[in-house]
Design a protein around this motif. Structure first.
Motif, PDB file in Angstrom:
ATOM      1  N   VAL A 299       0.829  -1.211   0.000  1.00  0.00           N
ATOM      2  CA  VAL A 299       0.000   0.000   0.000  1.00  0.00           C
ATOM      3  C   VAL A 299       0.860   1.257   0.000  1.00  0.00           C
ATOM      4  O   VAL A 299       0.650   2.173  -0.795  1.00  0.00           O
ATOM      5  CB  VAL A 299      -0.961  -0.001   1.201  1.00  0.00           C
ATOM      6  CG1 VAL A 299      -1.826   1.252   1.194  1.00  0.00           C
ATOM      7  CG2 VAL A 299      -1.836  -1.247   1.183  1.00  0.00           C
TER       8      VAL A 299
ATOM      9  N   ASN B  95       0.998   6.509   0.556  1.00  0.00           N
ATOM     10  CA  ASN B  95      -0.033   7.255  -0.175  1.00  0.00           C
ATOM     11  C   ASN B  95      -1.103   6.364  -0.793  1.00  0.00           C
ATOM     12  O   ASN B  95      -1.987   6.861  -1.490  1.00  0.00           O
ATOM     13  CB  ASN B  95       0.614   8.099  -1.273  1.00  0.00           C
ATOM     14  CG  ASN B  95       1.624   9.086  -0.718  1.00  0.00           C
ATOM     15  OD1 ASN B  95       1.390   9.722   0.307  1.00  0.00           O
ATOM     16  ND2 ASN B  95       2.769   9.194  -1.373  1.00  0.00           N
ATOM     17  N   GLY B  96      -1.022   5.065  -0.579  1.00  0.00           N
ATOM     18  CA  GLY B  96      -2.023   4.169  -1.115  1.00  0.00           C
ATOM     19  C   GLY B  96      -1.928   4.028  -2.627  1.00  0.00           C
ATOM     20  O   GLY B  96      -0.985   4.484  -3.274  1.00  0.00           O
TER      21      GLY B  96
ATOM     22  N   SER C 298      -2.889   5.038  -6.271  1.00  0.00           N
ATOM     23  CA  SER C 298      -3.366   6.238  -6.958  1.00  0.00           C
ATOM     24  C   SER C 298      -4.359   5.839  -8.045  1.00  0.00           C
ATOM     25  O   SER C 298      -4.206   4.811  -8.702  1.00  0.00           O
ATOM     26  CB  SER C 298      -2.197   7.014  -7.556  1.00  0.00           C
ATOM     27  OG  SER C 298      -1.512   6.215  -8.512  1.00  0.00           O
TER      28      SER C 298
ATOM     29  N   ILE D 116      -6.980   5.146   2.337  1.00  0.00           N
ATOM     30  CA  ILE D 116      -5.595   4.669   2.473  1.00  0.00           C
ATOM     31  C   ILE D 116      -5.443   3.838   3.736  1.00  0.00           C
ATOM     32  O   ILE D 116      -4.850   2.754   3.724  1.00  0.00           O
ATOM     33  CB  ILE D 116      -4.627   5.862   2.470  1.00  0.00           C
ATOM     34  CG1 ILE D 116      -4.690   6.594   1.140  1.00  0.00           C
ATOM     35  CG2 ILE D 116      -3.203   5.404   2.753  1.00  0.00           C
ATOM     36  CD1 ILE D 116      -3.822   7.843   1.086  1.00  0.00           C
ATOM     37  N   GLN D 117      -5.976   4.320   4.842  1.00  0.00           N
ATOM     38  CA  GLN D 117      -5.896   3.571   6.092  1.00  0.00           C
ATOM     39  C   GLN D 117      -6.669   2.269   6.008  1.00  0.00           C
ATOM     40  O   GLN D 117      -6.252   1.254   6.580  1.00  0.00           O
ATOM     41  CB  GLN D 117      -6.428   4.435   7.243  1.00  0.00           C
ATOM     42  CG  GLN D 117      -5.583   5.665   7.526  1.00  0.00           C
ATOM     43  CD  GLN D 117      -6.252   6.616   8.493  1.00  0.00           C
ATOM     44  OE1 GLN D 117      -7.479   6.588   8.678  1.00  0.00           O
ATOM     45  NE2 GLN D 117      -5.470   7.475   9.114  1.00  0.00           N
TER      46      GLN D 117
ATOM     47  N   GLU E 268      -7.087   0.490   3.262  1.00  0.00           N
ATOM     48  CA  GLU E 268      -6.263  -0.419   2.456  1.00  0.00           C
ATOM     49  C   GLU E 268      -5.150  -1.042   3.301  1.00  0.00           C
ATOM     50  O   GLU E 268      -4.882  -2.247   3.198  1.00  0.00           O
ATOM     51  CB  GLU E 268      -5.668   0.345   1.268  1.00  0.00           C
ATOM     52  CG  GLU E 268      -6.694   0.774   0.237  1.00  0.00           C
ATOM     53  CD  GLU E 268      -6.088   1.696  -0.809  1.00  0.00           C
ATOM     54  OE1 GLU E 268      -4.872   1.994  -0.698  1.00  0.00           O
ATOM     55  OE2 GLU E 268      -6.798   2.120  -1.731  1.00  0.00           O
ATOM     56  N   ARG E 269      -4.506  -0.249   4.118  1.00  0.00           N
ATOM     57  CA  ARG E 269      -3.437  -0.776   4.983  1.00  0.00           C
ATOM     58  C   ARG E 269      -3.992  -1.783   5.985  1.00  0.00           C
ATOM     59  O   ARG E 269      -3.380  -2.816   6.261  1.00  0.00           O
ATOM     60  CB  ARG E 269      -2.731   0.366   5.713  1.00  0.00           C
ATOM     61  CG  ARG E 269      -1.922   1.277   4.790  1.00  0.00           C
ATOM     62  CD  ARG E 269      -1.305   2.441   5.551  1.00  0.00           C
ATOM     63  NE  ARG E 269      -0.354   1.981   6.550  1.00  0.00           N
ATOM     64  CZ  ARG E 269       0.941   1.768   6.320  1.00  0.00           C
ATOM     65  NH1 ARG E 269       1.434   1.963   5.114  1.00  0.00           N
ATOM     66  NH2 ARG E 269       1.739   1.356   7.287  1.00  0.00           N
TER      67      ARG E 269
END
Length: 534
Positions: free
Chosen positions: A105, A108-109, A111, A154-155, A157-158
């Motif tokens: 990830v 910045n995840g 894009s 993003i969080q 995804e992590r």
């Protein structure tokens, strides 16, 4: 004498001759079936596969084939619990989970780019592209995309990558509710513990439930049976959720597999043993550093140690017998005097042992191979590493991360955008855009993060050679570095325009040069006037 006209074979026996022949033929056929031909004798040969050998050395090496679903029904709960325990208390597992989140990830995840093409099919509609990306970024902010209001995309995804690596699977429920946010669409991350692996059932129409997953006759999931909450897990009431509302993704290893396997399952025992070994080594080293020892009485004595003990160490036990404390604390820089005849024997466990590092490295190399991480990064060991070796290890590990990125993109990100686009049109968030051109906007592409090279200078030289020989394109180079080419080109155009304006402004701010000095005895205007008069 004339020969008889009848057939002797038919007249001699009693009964039907035709029936007798039929019985004889039938008996021959039965004999052929009951007594098959024997195989010709062959010489005895050794097995062709040593892996199938059965002897006293392979007695514990079971070769029975059991489906992965049957194994998971019995062992998934224990494996998942041990994986979570190691994640809490094992340094190397903690490091591996951070490596997964950071490599897949990143900070910045993934894009997103929405290259909406015009009617000519070649040029990009920059206005529609910017609007779609802007509205999606609004939904992806913290407090909107997640039902709890605590996570950004993003969080989230992590968190999903952490759950997948630790538990082997992740579960996301898509919630469609107009009151949940302005889009009426959000995501709910469900703990895999709630999908009860002990729940199974069979139905007359061919449907069956295995490990909480309901499948049809083809093995396709049609519903999931969740427990209500983690606190009442394995005892609470189950809730049936249709598969159309759930994303259940894991790395599949068998065609009919229904649940995921923790990624560190092959290294769990090794990691647990290594943790116990390190703990025992540390305790032995502490004992060795304490300079412990034993008092040895003189030969022939009655082992009366009262002379060694202080008055404070002498006492009585529960039965009233005198006792003496033989263990005494050692004060740094102090030497004690022993009574006559007593000797002192030092106890030295010889730790830390000289082979400690080699043993730990060997164990961690096996762990790194099992979980798919490079040893040097996992163990923080750069001793004896050169450019070639670390480059080779990095490239192999980066291939692992790229494969995981592609899998995560297919399972989660690519199905996400069409559903979000539906909700954005229904909720009016994309009001300027016509719904009739839905296919024009449903073209999102996702780009995962990339990693810097070990030696950037040499790699840039290699890229220049590839570009010079037309073996690649600038857009491909940008994608390899994790950038969207359209975004980069657009930003370069803006920067170039801004640079031209700044240069022009700076040129105007510069003072104008002074006119050249005139010759002595006159000015430049006088010289010009004289030339005109002539």
């Amino acid at each position: 004498m004339a020969q008889p006209t009848h057939i002797a074979e038919r007249a001699a026996p009693s009964g039907s001759t035709v029936l007798a022949r039929w019985n004889a033929e039938r008996q021959q056929q039965r004999s052929a079936v009951q007594a098959p031909a024997r195989r010709p004798a062959t010489r005895m040969v050794r097995r062709s596969f040593d892996a199938a050998a059965v002897d006293n050395l392979t007695a514990s090496f079971s070769g029975e084939h059991v489906s992965l679903n049957e194994d998971l029904e019995r062992t998934l709960r224990r494996m998942r619990g041990r994986s979570r325990q190691l994640y809490k208390n094992n340094d190397y597992v903690k490091k591996f989970m951070r490596m997964v989140m950071n490599a897949v990830v990143g900070p910045n995840g993934f894009s997103i780019s929405v290259p909406c093409l015009r009617n000519d099919g070649a040029t990009i509609d920059e206005t529609d592209k910017a609007l779609c990306e802007k509205v999606f970024a609004k939904w992806a902010k913290r407090g909107v995309c997640d039902v709890t209001g605590r996570l950004s995309l993003i969080q989230l995804e992590r968190l999903l990558m952490l759950i997948v690596a630790r538990d082997g699977e992740a579960i996301v429920r898509r919630v469609r509710d107009r009151g949940i946010n302005a889009f009426g669409y959000a995501l709910q991350v469900i703990d895999p513990v709630l999908l009860d692996e002990s729940y199974r059932a069979d139905f007359p129409d061919g449907r069956r439930i295995r490990m909480g997953v309901e499948v049809n006759t083809w093995g396709k999931p049609i519903a999931y049976h969740f427990l209500q909450d983690v606190e009442s897990a394995w005892a609470g009431r189950r809730i049936r959720v249709p598969a159309e509302e759930v994303w259940h993704f894991f790395i599949q290893e068998e065609p009919t597999q229904l649940r995921g396997v923790p990624w560190i399952h092959t290294a769990m025992r090794r990691l647990n043993d290594l943790g116990g070994y390190e703990q025992a080594a540390v305790i032995a080293a502490r004992v060795g550093a304490s300079n412990m020892g034993f008092y040895i009485p003189p030969d022939g004595s009655n082992d009366d140690a009262s002379g060694l003990a202080d008055e404070a160490l002498q006492g009585q036990d529960a039965d009233g017998n005198d006792t003496v404390e033989l263990v005494r604390d050692a004060t740094p820089g102090t030497f004690e005097k022993l009574p006559p005849g007593y000797d002192f024997k030092k106890f030295d466990p010889d730790y830390p042992h000289q082979n400690f590092d080699a043993f730990v490295k060997a164990m961690l190399r096996g762990v790194a191979s099992g979980i798919g991480a490079d040893y040097n990064t996992l163990a923080n060991d750069l001793e004896g590493v050169n450019f070639s070796s670390i480059r080779s290890g990095k490239l192999e590990t980066q291939d692992e991360w790229l494969c995981i990125q592609g899998w995560f993109r297919e399972c989660f990100l690519e199905p996400l955008f069409p559903e979000w686009l539906d909700s954005a049109f229904v909720s009016g968030q994309l009001a300027p855009l016509p719904v009739s051109k839905y296919d024009k906007y449903n073209v999102a592409t996702w780009q995962g993060r990339r990693w810097p090279w070990v030696d950037p200078h040499k790699d840039m030289q290699a890229i220049e050679l590839e570009l010079k020989n037309t073996l690649t394109s600038p857009s491909d180079v940008m994608r390899e570095r994790g950038r969207d080419p359209e975004t980069v080109w657009r930003q370069l155009e803006k920067d170039l325009e801004r640079t031209k304006k700044i240069r022009k402004l700076l040129a105007e701010m510069q003072p104008k040069p002074a006119p050249p000095a005139s010759p002595a005895g006159g000015s430049a205007s006088d010289d010009k006037k004289e030339s005109v008069d002539e």
